[in-house]
Each structure stands twice: as structure tokens, then as C-alpha cells.
Design an enzyme around this catalytic site. Structure first.
Site, mmCIF file in Angstrom:
data_model
loop_
_atom_site.group_PDB
_atom_site.id
_atom_site.type_symbol
_atom_site.label_atom_id
_atom_site.label_comp_id
_atom_site.label_asym_id
_atom_site.label_seq_id
_atom_site.Cartn_x
_atom_site.Cartn_y
_atom_site.Cartn_z
ATOM 1 N N CYS A 88 0.881 -1.182 0.000
ATOM 2 C CA CYS A 88 0.000 0.000 0.000
ATOM 3 C C CYS A 88 0.906 1.215 0.000
ATOM 4 O O CYS A 88 1.082 1.886 1.017
ATOM 5 C CB CYS A 88 -0.936 -0.012 1.199
ATOM 6 N N ALA A 89 1.510 1.500 -1.150
ATOM 7 C CA ALA A 89 2.720 2.316 -1.201
ATOM 8 C C ALA A 89 2.498 3.822 -1.197
ATOM 9 O O ALA A 89 3.377 4.575 -0.790
ATOM 10 C CB ALA A 89 3.539 1.941 -2.432
ATOM 11 N N CYS A 109 -1.186 3.734 11.387
ATOM 12 C CA CYS A 109 -1.065 5.004 12.113
ATOM 13 C C CYS A 109 -2.347 5.249 12.909
ATOM 14 O O CYS A 109 -2.888 6.344 12.916
ATOM 15 C CB CYS A 109 -0.777 6.160 11.160
#
Length: 457
Positions: free
Chosen positions: A243-244, A373
């Protein structure tokens, strides 16, 4: 120091998070009073920026000290250090990180001319950005370029774009100089670009990196830099970043392996993949190959062609990074979230689908790093517990560097397993004073973040 209200959350989301940070395992470990204190402190620190700016240096292009020297010159050219001495210090255990303290909250007198910006724009101002015109929601009827203005963030997202004023809930983030007339911002009917207000007296003073040493200095939160080091890429390996976008971690991985090998970057959004390619070119990284593709389908037993692009054959990669889509509740500063509980809880199924693909893509003996995150157990420790149950061949590995805290109790993991996880919890040290050394504050006064490292045996 607290100058903003606690983050505004929907009641059901606040109750859900309270259940996370006051779960039975945690209460048994630290007690009700301390857990309650940590949770309330978390709500406060989320609305405030970290006390430093983290810069990832492109040490594959120049030595760290040379980048530090050039950065110092650029900041002095900005006159950023005209009031305070500029301090740029290397991180003691992350070799490609430079730290710059954020000065604030500062004593700034509010002006009568008010500009209201969207919440995301306001958050960016607190991290050192100027106000770009698309972020402006309201300004006085006769505002002209050159006017001194006070900038406020629309905390609840209720200001109507194009309004002359706004009396709803808003938060002061600093003063600046208008760069455009009101008519230029709202009157053209076109998507206006460029800086709308240049911040001259921000409440939190942090350097602007707009166009500053873009090939040598990359703004990135410390935990995001740590992820690349924890993955531990080596020259000659083939690595998958699932998931760049927007590509910061992808380029970091390529730099860490001396641009020798192959870093395959996947993401579903096509224009973001082009940004990854542009960043890789700017950083002179030739090992990055970016593809627009759904990573849940990244592995297939039926491969046609040379296998250079997705889907890939099983066990094609030495290392896999799954920096998973998540609820993002650890981001700072964030004064308000309008997400419903359904939205917050929608990510674990997708994360597990991606995890299945990651394990299939990984060679035996290879390393998988999972990161988010966000703050929830369901997206962090509970996913680790699920992975260890679902894939008996996976084992947890120690992380290096390990500058964050351990995993949080609440998912049934034993202490030895929690010690191998890395959870960044800003609420545990948010009240540290300015006298605390910057490097000591940097490891804890971060965004909320989580990292787990596995090996496929």
C-alpha cells in the site's frame, strides 16, 4: 502545554476509544486511575502538534552532516531562526533522521481581519505550512493581497465556502499576510492555486519545507522512518510495498538497500503511483517499480508472462511491507474527526485480506512488517493475535531500532509477545518539558503508530 481543546469525536467513537484504553487487561496492569489519566491526556495531545519536526535525510545522496549544514543554511535564508537559535540534531539511534524543535505555543495577538480555513489546512499550518488558496473557506469581503490577517481552523467543518465570516467553533492557529485578493480566491469560478496566506506569526513555529532541499530532506513522521529500518532491506533483495502511496516508505526502502535489488510498489490510485515514480526519479532511485493494482489480488497461482508486474507468483518476495489502510486516529495534530463508529471499525476485514496476500507473497524465511497510524486494538494487537492463530508458520521478531513502547495489553497476547511489538503512544510523555533533551522527546512525542515484525518459517 495545552492551548487547544481535546480532539472532537463523535460520542460513540469516544466511548469506543475509551474502551480500548481502559480494557480489562490494561486496567489489571496499571489500574483504573492511571488508565483514565492516559486516555484523557491522549485526547488532548492528539489536537496538538508534536514538539519537533522529523526530517528523513537522503544519506544515499550525501552525508548526514552535509545535509544538516545545507538545511541550516536554508532555514536561515527563510529567517526561521531570527527569533530563536536554530537547532538541528541527528537522532541518536535512527541514522538518517534529523530533528528540528517546534517552537510553541507562542504568544500571538489576534487581529480583527479573520480568515477561516478547513480543518486539514489548519492542521498543516500547525506543522509549518502556509495556507494554500483551496483551503480557505471564508475571508472578509474586501480582503486584499498584503492585508494582515488572523487564521482560524474550522474545527467542525461547518463553515460555508465563500462566506465573509464565520461564528461557529473555530481555533486560532496564527497570523499571516494575504497573498491574494478575495476575488482571486472565490470570484474566478476556477480552481485557484498557490499560497493564499503566507504565515508570518504561526502559533507553533515550524520551518516550511515547500521546495526546500526536496531531493535531500523529506518530511516524514519518525515512526514512518523507523518502519523502513525495522523491515531491514538488504542489497539484491526483492521487496514488496503493498500500500505504497504516497511513496515515502517505498523510496526509503530503496535507499536503505543502496538502490540494488527491486522494490515493487502497489496502490489502487493511479495518480498517486505517478507521484511515487516522480519521487523515485528525483531521488535517483532506479530500483523502484510502481504499479496501479489492488494488493488483495497481488498473488496468483496462474501467472502469465514474465511475472515482473502484478499479480505475482506465490513466495516471490524476500520482504513485504504492509503499511495498511487504517482509521488513522493516531495522526497529529487533529482537532476533530467526523468519522462514525462504523467507519472507524470498517478497516480490519480489509487489513486481513491484505495480510493473507502478504503472507502468500512472502518467501519462506522472509520478513513481513505490518504497520498502521491508528490507536485501536482491533487494527493493531488484535490483528497480530489473529495472524499468529491463522498462520502457524509466522513468528514475531525483535525490532531494530525499537524506540517506541511495547504493545498494549488487551488482545490476549502474552508479555513476551507484547515486548516484540512497537506502539508509539504520545500520551505517555506528552507533558515532557522543553528542558527534556530533544532526542528523548522525539521517541515518544510522535503520532500514534504501531509496528509488528514477522518471519515466515
Amino acid at each position: 502545554m495545552s492551548v487547544f481543546p481535546k480532539i472532537s469525536l463523535r460520542p460513540e467513537v469516544a466511548d469506543y476509544l475509551k474502551g480500548v484504553f481502559m480494557n480489562k487487561e490494561l486496567l489489571a496492569s496499571i489500574g483504573h486511575r492511571e488508565a483514565q489519566c492516559h486516555f484523557q491526556t491522549l485526547l488532548t495531545c492528539l489536537s496538538h502538534p508534536p514538539s519537533y519536526t522529523c526530517v528523513r535525510a537522503s544519506v544515499h545522496l550525501a552525508p548526514l552532516e552535509e545535509i544538516r549544514r545545507q538545511l541550516d543554511e536554508e532555514l536561515r535564508r527563510q529567517k526561521w531562526g531570527s527569533e530563536e537559535e536554530i537547532e538541528i540534531v541527528p537522532h541518536p539511534s535512527v541514522p538518517d533522521v534529523l530533528l528540528i524543535p517546534v517552537v510553541g505555543p507562542r504568544c500571538v495577538q489576534q487581529l480583527s481581519c479573520e480568515v477561516v480555513v478547513g480543518a486539514q489546512c489548519g492542521n498543516a499550518v500547525l506543522r509549518g505550512a502556509h495556507v494554500f488558496a483551496p483551503g480557505i473557506l471564508a475571508c472578509p469581503k474586501y480582503m486584499k493581497a498584503g492585508d494582515a490577517v488572523s487564521v482560524f481552523s474550522d474545527v467542525e467543518g461547518k463553515c460555508t465556502r465563500g462566506a465573509f465570516s464565520f461564528s461557529g467553533e473555530k481555533t486560532f492557529v496564527g497570523n499571516g499576510m494575504a497573498e491574494k485578493d478575495r476575488a482571486d480566491i472565490f470570484g474566478t469560478g476556477e480552481n485557484v492555486r498557490g499560497v493564499g496566506v503566507r504565515m508570518t506569526e504561526p502559533l507553533y513555529r515550524s520551518p516550511s519545507f515547500d521546495g526546500v532541499l526536496s531531493h535531500l530532506a523529506f518530511l516524514q513522521n519518525l515512526p514512518s522512518v523507523v518502519v523502513g529500518h525495522v523491515l531491514g532491506p538488504r542489497p539484491g533483495e526483492r521487496i514488496l510495498d503493498m500500500c505504497a502511496a504516497p511513496g515515502g516508505k517505498t523510496c526509503h526502502i530503496a535507499a536503505l538497500m543502496d538502490d540494488r535489488g527491486e522494490v515493487v510498489a502497489l496502490d489502487r490510485i493511479r495518480n498517486k503511483m505517478e507521484l511515487i515514480r516522480q519521487n523515485a526519479e528525483m531521488l535517483k532511485l532506479r530500483s523502484v517499480k510502481a504499479f496501479c493494482f489492488n494488493s488483495t489480488k497481488a498473488v496468483s497461482n496462474d501467472i502469465i508472462g514474465d511475472g515482473e508486474g502484478p499479480p505475482f507468483a506465490p513466495e516471490s518476495f524476500d520482504r513485504v511491507l504492509l503499511d495498511a489502510p487504517c482509521s488513522g486516529l493516531g495522526q497529529r495534530p487533529n482537532m476533530a474527526s467526523t468519522w462514525s463508529l462504523k467507519e472507524v471499525c470498517s478497516y480490519p476485514p480489509l487489513q486481513r485480506s491484505l495480510f493473507h496476500a502478504a503472507v502468500r507473497a512472502l518467501k519462506r524465511g522472509g520478513v513481513l512488517v505490518y504497520s498502521t497510524c491508528t490507536l485501536t486494538l482491533a487494527e493493531n494487537e488484535e490483528q497480530v493475535a489473529w495472524a499468529l492463530r491463522t498462520f502457524p508458520g509466522l513468528t514475531l521478531l525483535p525490532q531494530e531500532p525499537h524506540v517506541g513502547g511495547e504493545g498494549m495489553p488487551g488482545a490476549g497476547l502474552i508479555p513476551e509477545q507484547l515486548s516484540l511489538l512497537q506502539r508509539f503512544r504520545p500520551e505517555l510523555s506528552w507533558k515532557a518539558t522543553a528542558a527534556t533533551p530533544l532526542a528523548s522527546r522525539a521517541d515518544s512525542d510522535t503520532i500514534g503508530f504501531f509496528i509488528a515484525k514477522f518471519q515466515k518459517n
